[in-house]
Enzyme design. Structure first.
Site, PDB file in Angstrom:
ATOM      1  CB  VAL A  52     -31.848 -14.167 129.882  1.00  0.00           C
ATOM      2  CG1 VAL A  52     -33.337 -14.126 129.605  1.00  0.00           C
ATOM      3  CG2 VAL A  52     -31.287 -12.753 129.966  1.00  0.00           C
TER       4      VAL A  52
ATOM      5  CG  ASP B 166     -27.414 -24.013 126.380  1.00  0.00           C
ATOM      6  OD1 ASP B 166     -27.779 -22.962 126.933  1.00  0.00           O
ATOM      7  OD2 ASP B 166     -26.360 -24.085 125.695  1.00  0.00           O
TER       8      ASP B 166
ATOM      9  NE  ARG C 239     -24.015 -21.882 129.444  1.00  0.00           N
ATOM     10  CZ  ARG C 239     -23.828 -20.818 130.227  1.00  0.00           C
ATOM     11  NH1 ARG C 239     -22.612 -20.360 130.399  1.00  0.00           N
ATOM     12  NH2 ARG C 239     -24.832 -20.232 130.822  1.00  0.00           N
TER      13      ARG C 239
ATOM     14  CB  THR D 286     -29.184 -10.774 120.360  1.00  0.00           C
ATOM     15  OG1 THR D 286     -29.522 -10.263 121.655  1.00  0.00           O
ATOM     16  CG2 THR D 286     -30.280 -11.696 119.897  1.00  0.00           C
TER      17      THR D 286
ATOM     18  CB  THR E 216     -31.926  -7.573 123.659  1.00  0.00           C
ATOM     19  OG1 THR E 216     -32.095  -7.857 125.037  1.00  0.00           O
ATOM     20  CG2 THR E 216     -32.138  -6.106 123.399  1.00  0.00           C
TER      21      THR E 216
ATOM     22  CB  CYS F 202     -27.567  -5.214 128.334  1.00  0.00           C
ATOM     23  SG  CYS F 202     -28.088  -6.891 128.683  1.00  0.00           S
TER      24      CYS F 202
ATOM     25  NE  ARG G 165     -20.103 -13.889 128.328  1.00  0.00           N
ATOM     26  CZ  ARG G 165     -21.365 -14.251 128.118  1.00  0.00           C
ATOM     27  NH1 ARG G 165     -21.693 -14.874 127.023  1.00  0.00           N
ATOM     28  NH2 ARG G 165     -22.297 -13.995 129.007  1.00  0.00           N
TER      29      ARG G 165
HETATM   30  N1  LIG Z   1     -27.389 -10.903 130.574  1.00  0.00           N
HETATM   31  C1  LIG Z   1     -28.232  -9.922 130.789  1.00  0.00           C
HETATM   32  O1  LIG Z   1     -28.098  -9.158 131.732  1.00  0.00           O
HETATM   33  C2  LIG Z   1     -29.443  -9.715 129.921  1.00  0.00           C
HETATM   34  C3  LIG Z   1     -30.509  -8.956 130.426  1.00  0.00           C
HETATM   35  C4  LIG Z   1     -31.638  -8.783 129.630  1.00  0.00           C
HETATM   36  C5  LIG Z   1     -31.656  -9.323 128.364  1.00  0.00           C
HETATM   37  N2  LIG Z   1     -30.604 -10.032 127.883  1.00  0.00           N
HETATM   38  C6  LIG Z   1     -30.704 -10.581 126.552  1.00  0.00           C
HETATM   39  O2  LIG Z   1     -31.059 -11.945 126.681  1.00  0.00           O
HETATM   40  C7  LIG Z   1     -30.432 -12.707 125.662  1.00  0.00           C
HETATM   41  C8  LIG Z   1     -29.613 -13.821 126.258  1.00  0.00           C
HETATM   42  O3  LIG Z   1     -28.537 -13.244 126.980  1.00  0.00           O
HETATM   43  P1  LIG Z   1     -27.717 -14.031 128.085  1.00  0.00           P
HETATM   44  O4  LIG Z   1     -26.904 -13.001 128.797  1.00  0.00           O
HETATM   45  O5  LIG Z   1     -28.624 -14.921 128.868  1.00  0.00           O
HETATM   46  O6  LIG Z   1     -26.780 -14.938 127.163  1.00  0.00           O
HETATM   47  P2  LIG Z   1     -25.703 -15.996 127.668  1.00  0.00           P
HETATM   48  O7  LIG Z   1     -24.545 -15.830 126.758  1.00  0.00           O
HETATM   49  O8  LIG Z   1     -25.520 -15.909 129.140  1.00  0.00           O
HETATM   50  O9  LIG Z   1     -26.389 -17.426 127.441  1.00  0.00           O
HETATM   51  C9  LIG Z   1     -26.889 -17.874 126.290  1.00  0.00           C
HETATM   52  C10 LIG Z   1     -27.065 -19.395 126.333  1.00  0.00           C
HETATM   53  O10 LIG Z   1     -27.604 -19.718 125.058  1.00  0.00           O
HETATM   54  C11 LIG Z   1     -26.943 -20.864 124.589  1.00  0.00           C
HETATM   55  N3  LIG Z   1     -27.070 -20.909 123.130  1.00  0.00           N
HETATM   56  C12 LIG Z   1     -26.384 -20.211 122.195  1.00  0.00           C
HETATM   57  N4  LIG Z   1     -26.843 -20.519 120.964  1.00  0.00           N
HETATM   58  C13 LIG Z   1     -27.831 -21.427 121.130  1.00  0.00           C
HETATM   59  C14 LIG Z   1     -28.691 -22.122 120.249  1.00  0.00           C
HETATM   60  N5  LIG Z   1     -28.619 -21.940 118.932  1.00  0.00           N
HETATM   61  N6  LIG Z   1     -29.589 -22.985 120.768  1.00  0.00           N
HETATM   62  C15 LIG Z   1     -29.664 -23.182 122.107  1.00  0.00           C
HETATM   63  N7  LIG Z   1     -28.882 -22.549 122.999  1.00  0.00           N
HETATM   64  C16 LIG Z   1     -27.965 -21.678 122.514  1.00  0.00           C
HETATM   65  C17 LIG Z   1     -25.526 -20.748 125.085  1.00  0.00           C
HETATM   66  O11 LIG Z   1     -24.882 -22.011 125.113  1.00  0.00           O
HETATM   67  C18 LIG Z   1     -25.755 -20.163 126.490  1.00  0.00           C
HETATM   68  O12 LIG Z   1     -25.920 -21.175 127.454  1.00  0.00           O
HETATM   69  C19 LIG Z   1     -29.625 -11.722 124.822  1.00  0.00           C
HETATM   70  O13 LIG Z   1     -30.400 -11.291 123.757  1.00  0.00           O
HETATM   71  C20 LIG Z   1     -29.406 -10.583 125.787  1.00  0.00           C
HETATM   72  O14 LIG Z   1     -29.236  -9.357 125.104  1.00  0.00           O
HETATM   73  C21 LIG Z   1     -29.503 -10.256 128.656  1.00  0.00           C
END
Ligand SMILES: NC(=O)c1ccc[n+]([C@@H]2O[C@H](COP(=O)([O-])OP(=O)(O)OC[C@H]3O[C@@H](n4cnc5c(N)ncnc54)[C@H](O)[C@@H]3O)[C@@H](O)[C@H]2O)c1
Length: 431
Positions: free
Chosen positions: A20, A38, A43, A88, A123, A263, A334
């Site tokens: 995201v 990050d 990464r 989340t 989310t 999700c 995952r």
């Molecule tokens: N992947 C999807 O399709 C999608 C779609 C809509 C919403 N979301 C929501 O968006 C959010 C993020 O999901 P994602 O899939 O992008 O996650 P992800 O696991 O792909 O990436 C998360 C990033 O956050 C970083 N991170 C973790 N803890 C951190 C912190 N304390 N400070 C700074 N960086 C930190 C990680 O190193 C990673 O690079 C979630 O709540 C998810 O539910 C995801």
């Protein structure tokens, strides 16, 4: 604030650069000054070289962008508008795990200044932004929300692997802690979202809207999975039934399958958790989760029953699983429910080989302790399970599968119904 951001006097930071966060950060970086923050240095190193660690974006996405990638709070504090997009997940007991969200919130709280904005995209359950995050921001910054800084919530609708529905061409829900916040947050997002924004009436409504999008899909897929279990007992094919029913104008197009990823299979648990806290025990949402979470085990048992029916010794049978990612055409493994099928088969003592053109073997080993094989072996398998509809699998033929199987009547378990009507001699089964 908006004008300062536009004139690059103020910066926007995205905290959490995953599926995201990175696309949003890079999209904004075409127009304004962005800090990509990050905690994962590996990464960050890839991003600095113009590589998306999630394999979703090409190198072009990084070109001509005004962005720095950092893990330093000293750099983060230069921002005035913070977007939080960290994971989340749920824990082993299917409870919300807010550690990354609260971790990111404390990073922002430590650097927050008067006049700043914080918008959450992760989310969450309705109420999380105001009840869990804002108090931490206030405590760490010594500032008051509404008076000194503003918050908002804007859920992301990105769909990994989907090149059609993107961040820039999908209406974005925005919300703010007051009308000023709503206006300014809307203007910022309108810089990158072409069809514009939907202004939700409050933060909780925006939080609920996101979780309902995924809960609706989860419950509908669960219904299809339940139908598939019933139809299997009747001896008819679910996809045939859905083809027929789908000719009615108001029949909704959902299909049975595995519900993995971060999700659809996760978000409903956030809503269930919130409902429990309010002393309500959701029946439909919980049942949906139960059915969908049981499908891997169900499929594994079905394959074992079919092996026995064919007279095979289950313990010495070999099964090929094609596809281990959580969905088609992505590399993300995952929370993949294919692993539930594999574990079920291994529980019966069956030997399982795994192949996937998109998954990384080292990641599969690290996440699940499972070894992938580079390619299937010829004439080695008593059953082949096509678990994920990767584009590489769409046009495979019965002739191809027969080059893998021990006999012309071996089992083909076609989870997504890809080869329906095309199989003559193999023992065909689909959901
Ligand atoms: N992947 C999807 O399709 C999608 C779609 C809509 C919403 N979301 C929501 O968006 C959010 C993020 O999901 P994602 O899939 O992008 O996650 P992800 O696991 O792909 O990436 C998360 C990033 O956050 C970083 N991170 C973790 N803890 C951190 C912190 N304390 N400070 C700074 N960086 C930190 C990680 O190193 C990673 O690079 C979630 O709540 C998810 O539910 C995801």
């Amino acid at each position: 604030m908006y004008n300062s951001i536009l004139s690059k006097k103020a910066k926007l930071a995205v905290v959490g650069l995953g599926y995201v966060g990175l696309p949003i950060a890079l999209e904004f970086a075409k127009k304004i000054s962005v800090i990509g923050f990050d905690i994962n240095e590996n990464r960050l190193a890839k991003m600095r070289e113009g590589v998306d660690p999630c394999n979703e974006l090409g190198g072009d996405a990084f070109k001509n962008s005004d962005i720095v990638f950092t893990s330093s709070l000293d750099v983060l504090k230069e921002a005035s508008f913070y977007i939080v997009a960290v994971p989340t997940p749920i824990d082993d007991a299917n409870m919300p795990d807010l550690k990354p969200l609260l971790g990111a919130t404390s990073s922002v709280g430590k650097v927050l200044k008067k006049g700043d904005y914080v918008v959450y995209e992760s989310t969450v359950y309705p109420g999380c932004t105001e009840e869990d995050c804002v108090p931490l921001l206030e405590e760490l910054s010594g500032l008051k929300c509404g008076r000194d800084f503003k918050v908002g919530y804007s859920p992301e609708r990105i769909n990994p692997g989907d090149k059609i529905h993107t961040l820039t061409n999908t209406i974005k829900i925005v919300s703010g802690c007051d009308s000023d916040a709503l206006e300014n947050i809307s203007k910022v997002y309108e810089l990158v979202v072409k069809p514009g924004v939907h202004k939700a009436s409050c933060i909780k409504v925006a939080e609920a809207a996101k979780i309902v999008e995924n809960t609706q899909r989860d419950v509908n897929i669960a219904l299809m999975n339940e139908l598939s279990i019933i139809f299997s007992r009747i001896g008819i094919n679910t996809f045939d039934v859905l083809d027929a029913a789908g000719t009615k104008w108001n029949f909704l197009k959902f299909y049975p399958g595995l519900v993995g990823g971060h999700c659809i299979g996760v978000d409903p648990y956030y809503l269930v958790h919130k409902a429990h806290k309010l002393k309500y025990h959701p029946q439909i949402i919980d049942s949906g989760r139960f059915v969908n979470d049981s499908m891997g085990g169900y499929i594994g048992k079905k394959v074992v029953k079919n092996l026995i029916r064919l007279g095979r010794n289950v313990m010495s049978s070999r099964v090929l699983v094609m596809g281990i990612t959580f969905k088609e055409d992505v590399s993300d493994i995952r929370n993949s429910k294919v692993v539930d099928i594999i574990r079920e088969l291994q529980d019966y003592g069956t030997n399982v080989d795994i192949v996937d053109p998109h998954a990384d073997g080292a990641e599969v080993r690290a996440e699940y302790g499972l070894e992938m094989v580079p390619s299937p072996q010829p004439h080695a398998y008593d059953a082949v399970i096509v678990a994920v509809s990767h584009k590489e699998y769409l046009n495979l033929t019965e002739e191809y599968f027969k080059t893998l199987t021990t006999s012309p009547d071996a089992i083909l378990a076609d989870i997504k119904g890809l080869y329906r009507g095309k199989i003559q001699t193999l023992s065909y089964w689909s959901l």
